[in-house]
Scaffold this motif. Structure first.
Motif, PDB file in Angstrom:
ATOM      1  N   ALA A  35      35.502  30.042  44.101  1.00 34.46           N
ATOM      2  CA  ALA A  35      36.431  30.202  42.979  1.00 34.46           C
ATOM      3  C   ALA A  35      35.652  30.334  41.675  1.00 34.46           C
ATOM      4  CB  ALA A  35      37.383  29.008  42.898  1.00 34.46           C
ATOM      5  N   ARG A  36      36.009  31.333  40.887  1.00 37.08           N
ATOM      6  CA  ARG A  36      35.376  31.550  39.584  1.00 37.08           C
ATOM      7  C   ARG A  36      36.293  30.994  38.500  1.00 37.08           C
ATOM      8  NH1 ARG A  36      30.535  34.317  38.649  1.00 37.08           N
ATOM      9  NH2 ARG A  36      31.609  35.359  36.987  1.00 37.08           N
ATOM     10  N   TRP A  37      35.675  30.297  37.553  1.00 38.66           N
ATOM     11  CA  TRP A  37      36.400  29.643  36.464  1.00 38.66           C
ATOM     12  C   TRP A  37      35.717  29.944  35.145  1.00 38.66           C
ATOM     13  CZ3 TRP A  37      40.829  26.947  37.481  1.00 38.66           C
ATOM     14  CH2 TRP A  37      41.084  26.672  38.820  1.00 38.66           C
ATOM     15  N   HIS A  38      36.466  29.849  34.058  1.00 36.45           N
ATOM     16  CA  HIS A  38      35.892  30.070  32.734  1.00 36.45           C
ATOM     17  C   HIS A  38      34.918  28.962  32.356  1.00 36.45           C
ATOM     18  CE1 HIS A  38      37.891  33.714  31.546  1.00 36.45           C
ATOM     19  NE2 HIS A  38      39.040  33.224  31.972  1.00 36.45           N
ATOM     20  N   SER A  39      35.134  27.729  32.832  1.00 38.32           N
ATOM     21  CA  SER A  39      34.229  26.630  32.461  1.00 38.32           C
ATOM     22  C   SER A  39      34.260  25.522  33.504  1.00 38.32           C
ATOM     23  CB  SER A  39      34.630  26.039  31.103  1.00 38.32           C
ATOM     24  OG  SER A  39      35.807  25.270  31.235  1.00 38.32           O
ATOM     25  N   ALA A  40      33.238  24.678  33.463  1.00 40.90           N
ATOM     26  CA  ALA A  40      33.188  23.511  34.340  1.00 40.90           C
ATOM     27  C   ALA A  40      34.329  22.551  34.017  1.00 40.90           C
ATOM     28  CB  ALA A  40      31.839  22.808  34.197  1.00 40.90           C
ATOM     29  N   ASP A  41      34.723  22.479  32.744  1.00 44.98           N
ATOM     30  CA  ASP A  41      35.851  21.620  32.364  1.00 44.98           C
ATOM     31  C   ASP A  41      37.139  22.074  33.051  1.00 44.98           C
ATOM     32  OD1 ASP A  41      34.289  19.994  30.772  1.00 44.98           O
ATOM     33  OD2 ASP A  41      34.792  21.057  28.918  1.00 44.98           O
TER      34      ASP A  41
ATOM     35  N   ARG B 254      46.283  27.685  37.269  1.00 36.25           N
ATOM     36  CA  ARG B 254      45.606  26.703  36.416  1.00 36.25           C
ATOM     37  C   ARG B 254      44.889  27.386  35.257  1.00 36.25           C
ATOM     38  NH1 ARG B 254      46.388  21.784  35.933  1.00 36.25           N
ATOM     39  NH2 ARG B 254      44.225  21.655  35.267  1.00 36.25           N
ATOM     40  N   PRO B 255      44.807  26.708  34.107  1.00 37.46           N
ATOM     41  CA  PRO B 255      44.047  27.256  32.981  1.00 37.46           C
ATOM     42  C   PRO B 255      42.585  27.467  33.367  1.00 37.46           C
ATOM     43  CG  PRO B 255      45.376  25.389  32.287  1.00 37.46           C
ATOM     44  CD  PRO B 255      45.457  25.439  33.782  1.00 37.46           C
ATOM     45  N   GLY B 256      42.028  28.586  32.940  1.00 39.70           N
ATOM     46  CA  GLY B 256      40.628  28.883  33.194  1.00 39.70           C
ATOM     47  C   GLY B 256      40.343  29.582  34.504  1.00 39.70           C
ATOM     48  N   PHE B 257      41.352  29.742  35.349  1.00 42.04           N
ATOM     49  CA  PHE B 257      41.160  30.397  36.642  1.00 42.04           C
ATOM     50  C   PHE B 257      40.823  31.872  36.441  1.00 42.04           C
ATOM     51  CE2 PHE B 257      42.981  33.001  40.053  1.00 42.04           C
ATOM     52  CZ  PHE B 257      42.305  32.504  41.150  1.00 42.04           C
ATOM     53  N   ILE B 258      39.835  32.360  37.187  1.00 44.25           N
ATOM     54  CA  ILE B 258      39.483  33.779  37.166  1.00 44.25           C
ATOM     55  C   ILE B 258      39.806  34.426  38.510  1.00 44.25           C
ATOM     56  CG2 ILE B 258      37.603  35.465  36.960  1.00 44.25           C
ATOM     57  CD1 ILE B 258      36.216  33.449  35.069  1.00 44.25           C
ATOM     58  N   SER B 259      39.259  33.861  39.596  1.00 42.46           N
ATOM     59  CA  SER B 259      39.483  34.461  40.919  1.00 42.46           C
ATOM     60  C   SER B 259      39.117  33.466  42.011  1.00 42.46           C
ATOM     61  CB  SER B 259      38.633  35.726  41.101  1.00 42.46           C
ATOM     62  OG  SER B 259      37.247  35.392  41.154  1.00 42.46           O
ATOM     63  N   VAL B 260      39.587  33.760  43.209  1.00 39.86           N
ATOM     64  CA  VAL B 260      39.192  32.976  44.380  1.00 39.86           C
ATOM     65  C   VAL B 260      38.978  33.935  45.551  1.00 39.86           C
ATOM     66  CG1 VAL B 260      41.539  32.450  45.188  1.00 39.86           C
ATOM     67  CG2 VAL B 260      39.665  30.915  45.789  1.00 39.86           C
ATOM     68  N   THR B 261      37.959  33.628  46.353  1.00 37.42           N
ATOM     69  CA  THR B 261      37.669  34.368  47.573  1.00 37.42           C
ATOM     70  C   THR B 261      37.539  33.355  48.693  1.00 37.42           C
ATOM     71  OG1 THR B 261      36.463  36.053  46.316  1.00 37.42           O
ATOM     72  CG2 THR B 261      36.054  35.964  48.698  1.00 37.42           C
ATOM     73  N   ILE B 262      38.200  33.620  49.803  1.00 36.89           N
ATOM     74  CA  ILE B 262      38.136  32.740  50.976  1.00 36.89           C
ATOM     75  C   ILE B 262      37.485  33.539  52.092  1.00 36.89           C
ATOM     76  CG2 ILE B 262      39.460  31.380  52.636  1.00 36.89           C
ATOM     77  CD1 ILE B 262      41.654  31.211  50.375  1.00 36.89           C
TER      78      ILE B 262
END
Length: 102
Positions: free
Chosen positions: A57-63, A36-44
């Motif tokens: 999950a880290r994202w570039h923005s709330a949008d 997905r656009p804006g995805f940086i990383s995910v940790t489970i």
């Protein structure tokens, strides 16, 4: 560019269902979320007592988070998780971060 945001989902689960929740989250992350656009990383993260799974999950923005939540492909994984566990999602801003010093 705005500061990244962190989506945290604390998922309460019966111990016998913990691995199923982990599998759903891993599959969704590999097939949909990470593309997905804006995805940086995910940790489970799985609790030792098998009663919780935490998805960070880290994202570039709330949008970017909101657009992903609105995506039917991503929503399918949320629905599958909700069928076997109780999710408590939230959007957070990092206010401080400390790392080990050399």
């Amino acid at each position: 560019m705005p500061n990244p945001v962190t989506f945290v989902n604390i998922i309460d689960v019966e111990p016998e269902q913990q691995q199923a929740v982990i599998d759903i989250l891993k599959e969704g992350s590999e097939k949909v979320i990470s593309h997905r656009p804006g995805f940086i990383s995910v940790t489970i993260i799985a609790s030792a007592d098998q009663r919780r799974v935490i998805n960070i999950a880290r994202w570039h923005s709330a949008d970017d988070v909101r657009a992903t939540q609105a995506d039917p492909a991503a929503a399918e994984y949320a629905q599958r998780t909700a069928a076997i566990a109780q999710a408590h999602p939230g959007l957070y801003a990092t206010v401080a971060e400390y790392t080990a010093r050399a």
